[in-house]
Design an enzyme around this catalytic site. Structure first.
Site, short mmCIF file in Angstrom:
data_model
loop_
_atom_site.label_atom_id
_atom_site.label_comp_id
_atom_site.label_asym_id
_atom_site.label_seq_id
_atom_site.Cartn_x
_atom_site.Cartn_y
_atom_site.Cartn_z
N ARG A 1 0.85 -1.20 0.00
CA ARG A 1 0.00 0.00 0.00
C ARG A 1 0.89 1.25 0.00
O ARG A 1 2.12 1.16 0.04
CB ARG A 1 -0.91 -0.01 1.23
CG ARG A 1 -0.16 0.20 2.51
CD ARG A 1 -1.06 0.26 3.73
NE ARG A 1 -0.29 0.70 4.88
CZ ARG A 1 -0.52 0.35 6.13
NH1 ARG A 1 -1.52 -0.47 6.42
NH2 ARG A 1 0.22 0.80 7.11
N ASP B 1 5.86 -7.48 1.09
CA ASP B 1 5.26 -6.86 2.28
C ASP B 1 4.88 -7.93 3.31
O ASP B 1 4.70 -9.10 2.94
CB ASP B 1 4.00 -6.06 1.87
CG ASP B 1 3.68 -4.90 2.81
OD1 ASP B 1 3.35 -5.17 3.98
OD2 ASP B 1 3.78 -3.75 2.38
N ASP C 1 9.13 -9.93 5.70
CA ASP C 1 9.25 -9.17 6.95
C ASP C 1 10.67 -8.62 6.95
O ASP C 1 11.65 -9.39 7.07
CB ASP C 1 9.02 -10.10 8.15
CG ASP C 1 9.26 -9.38 9.48
OD1 ASP C 1 9.65 -8.19 9.46
OD2 ASP C 1 9.05 -10.01 10.53
N VAL C 2 10.80 -7.31 6.80
CA VAL C 2 12.14 -6.72 6.61
C VAL C 2 13.07 -6.91 7.82
O VAL C 2 14.27 -6.73 7.69
CB VAL C 2 12.08 -5.21 6.27
CG1 VAL C 2 11.44 -4.98 4.91
CG2 VAL C 2 11.38 -4.39 7.35
N ASN D 1 11.58 0.62 1.27
CA ASN D 1 10.46 1.53 1.53
C ASN D 1 9.73 1.23 2.84
O ASN D 1 9.18 2.14 3.46
CB ASN D 1 9.49 1.45 0.34
CG ASN D 1 8.15 2.09 0.67
OD1 ASN D 1 8.02 3.31 0.68
ND2 ASN D 1 7.15 1.26 0.94
N TYR E 1 11.30 8.36 15.66
CA TYR E 1 11.18 8.14 14.21
C TYR E 1 12.26 8.97 13.50
O TYR E 1 12.94 8.47 12.61
CB TYR E 1 9.77 8.56 13.76
CG TYR E 1 9.53 8.55 12.27
CD1 TYR E 1 9.24 7.37 11.60
CD2 TYR E 1 9.57 9.73 11.52
CE1 TYR E 1 9.00 7.36 10.23
CE2 TYR E 1 9.33 9.73 10.17
CZ TYR E 1 9.04 8.55 9.52
OH TYR E 1 8.80 8.54 8.15
N LYS F 1 15.25 7.82 10.88
CA LYS F 1 15.36 8.33 9.51
C LYS F 1 16.67 9.09 9.29
O LYS F 1 17.22 9.09 8.20
CB LYS F 1 14.14 9.20 9.17
CG LYS F 1 12.83 8.39 9.08
CD LYS F 1 12.91 7.30 8.01
CE LYS F 1 11.62 6.53 7.86
NZ LYS F 1 11.66 5.55 6.77
N THR G 1 -1.09 9.02 3.08
CA THR G 1 -1.13 7.55 3.12
C THR G 1 -1.64 7.18 4.51
O THR G 1 -1.94 8.07 5.32
CB THR G 1 0.28 6.95 2.96
OG1 THR G 1 1.07 7.42 4.06
CG2 THR G 1 0.95 7.35 1.66
N1 NAD Z 1 3.56 9.18 4.53
C1 NAD Z 1 4.44 10.11 4.89
O1 NAD Z 1 4.05 11.24 5.24
C2 NAD Z 1 5.92 9.82 4.84
C3 NAD Z 1 6.79 10.90 4.98
C4 NAD Z 1 8.16 10.66 4.95
C5 NAD Z 1 8.65 9.37 4.80
N2 NAD Z 1 7.76 8.33 4.67
C6 NAD Z 1 8.34 6.99 4.54
O2 NAD Z 1 7.88 6.36 3.36
C7 NAD Z 1 7.81 4.95 3.54
C8 NAD Z 1 6.43 4.44 3.14
O3 NAD Z 1 5.47 5.08 3.97
P1 NAD Z 1 3.90 5.12 3.65
O4 NAD Z 1 3.46 6.51 3.95
O5 NAD Z 1 3.60 4.53 2.33
O6 NAD Z 1 3.38 4.19 4.85
P2 NAD Z 1 2.28 3.04 4.90
O7 NAD Z 1 2.08 2.79 6.35
O8 NAD Z 1 1.12 3.39 4.05
O9 NAD Z 1 3.03 1.81 4.21
C9 NAD Z 1 4.11 1.18 4.81
C10 NAD Z 1 4.18 -0.25 4.32
O10 NAD Z 1 5.27 -0.90 4.99
C11 NAD Z 1 4.85 -2.20 5.36
N3 NAD Z 1 5.62 -2.75 6.47
C12 NAD Z 1 5.59 -2.39 7.78
N4 NAD Z 1 6.37 -3.20 8.51
C13 NAD Z 1 6.93 -4.09 7.65
C14 NAD Z 1 7.82 -5.17 7.81
N5 NAD Z 1 8.30 -5.53 9.02
N6 NAD Z 1 8.19 -5.87 6.71
C15 NAD Z 1 7.70 -5.54 5.49
N7 NAD Z 1 6.82 -4.54 5.28
C16 NAD Z 1 6.44 -3.81 6.35
C17 NAD Z 1 3.38 -2.02 5.73
O11 NAD Z 1 2.69 -3.26 5.74
C18 NAD Z 1 2.92 -1.06 4.65
O12 NAD Z 1 2.46 -1.74 3.49
C19 NAD Z 1 8.15 4.69 5.02
O13 NAD Z 1 9.50 4.31 5.13
C20 NAD Z 1 7.94 6.06 5.66
O14 NAD Z 1 8.69 6.22 6.83
C21 NAD Z 1 6.42 8.52 4.68
#
Ligand code: NAD
Length: 267
Positions: free
Chosen positions: A16, A37, A63-64, A90, A160, A164, A197
């Protein structure tokens, strides 16, 4: 521009959000993608949607935080598509608590996913990436999802931000290490602002709680006001940046951070 014809891409957390949109964009650009994922069913749906559009994708459970899980997904990718050219680290989570409230268990989970996951992905994909990179003009590519919170402090979630910040500098160190080893793998990070998201929604809920209002709409409009461009980001904004960093068009970039934040960190 930004074509990935004939390339094979593995994207963690691709069921997602930003990861899923990256998988769609990469597949549209000609890549075969592995949608990896912990959310097995959602990953299958995303992969199915991509193949229904005529592009190439498979879902794989990952699972990362687990070395064995990474080994299995690399095996799946190389068996299914013959090689690996692109890794997008990601997968990530947001804690939504300040460090006075966080427990040791929460901290360990955050570090496991946001940092250990990036290290393990890099370590276990590197041999396959180096092999394909040696045959390619601009090498293979790793793109790490950092954040604006990896560049400046976060009011909402300092822990967090710490993870990062780690990803930001690990990206640079990885680029240096691969350069020293003579491995043709470029490694860059991307730094999104607030993106709409599930995680984006979590940041609004956190802001509402921390300010004591519990007004999520107000928290959302406060976040919006912090983006001089006048809107919040959408997954496509970030996926297009990732696509560029993964493509040969960024062939002279390694160890860099691309900021895609609507001007958030310009002030
Ligand atoms: N959304 C934001 O505002 C934002 C801003 C800056 C950075 N990010 C970064 O972008 C990336 C994606 O974020 P997003 O907004 O799409 O979040 P999201 O929560 O919509 O998606 C994250 C995905 O990571 C998966 N995930 C979680 N734990 C996992 C694991 N142990 N193994 C495998 N998969 C796993 C989840 O199942 C999910 O599908 C992340 O690293 C986040 O920190 C997001």
């Amino acid at each position: 521009m930004n074509r990935l014809d004939g390339k094979v891409a593995l994207i963690s957390g691709a069921a997602r959000g930003i990861g899923a949109e990256t998988a769609r964009k990469m597949a549209q650009a000609g890549a075969s993608v592995v949608v990896a994922d912990v959310l097995e069913e959602r990953a299958k749906e995303t992969a199915k949607e991509i193949t229904a559009s005529g592009a190439k994708a498979i879902a794989s459970t990952l699972d990362v935080t687990s070395e064995a899980s990474w080994t299995a997904v690399v095996d799946t990718a190389t068996k299914q598509f013959g090689k690996l050219d692109i890794l997008v680290n990601n997968a990530g989570i947001f804690l939504g608590k300040d460090f006075m409230e966080a427990t040791m268990e929460e901290w360990r989970r955050l570090v496991d996913i946001n940092m250990t996951g990036v290290w393990l992905g890099t370590k276990l994909c590197a041999p396959a990436l180096a092999e394909s990179g040696a045959k390619s003009k601009h090498g293979s590519a790793i793109v790490n999802l950092a954040s604006v919170a990896g560049l400046v402090g976060s009011q909402l979630d300092p822990l967090y931000s710490m993870t990062k910040g780690g990803v930001t500098l690990f990206t640079k160190s990885t680029a240096l290490l691969f350069g020293r080893k003579g491995w043709k793998i470029r490694c860059n990070s991307i730094h999104p602002g607030v993106i709409q998201t599930d995680m984006g929604a979590q940041t609004f809920a956190t802001r509402a709680r921390i300010t004591g209002t519990n007004d999520v709409d107000d928290a959302r409009s406060t976040a919006l006001k912090q983006h001089p461009i006048g809107r919040l980001g959408v997954p496509e904004d970030i996926a297009l940046g990732i696509l560029y960093l993964a493509s040969d068009d960024s062939g002279f970039m390694t160890g860099s951070g691309m900021v895609v934040d609507g001007g958030l960190t310009a002030q």
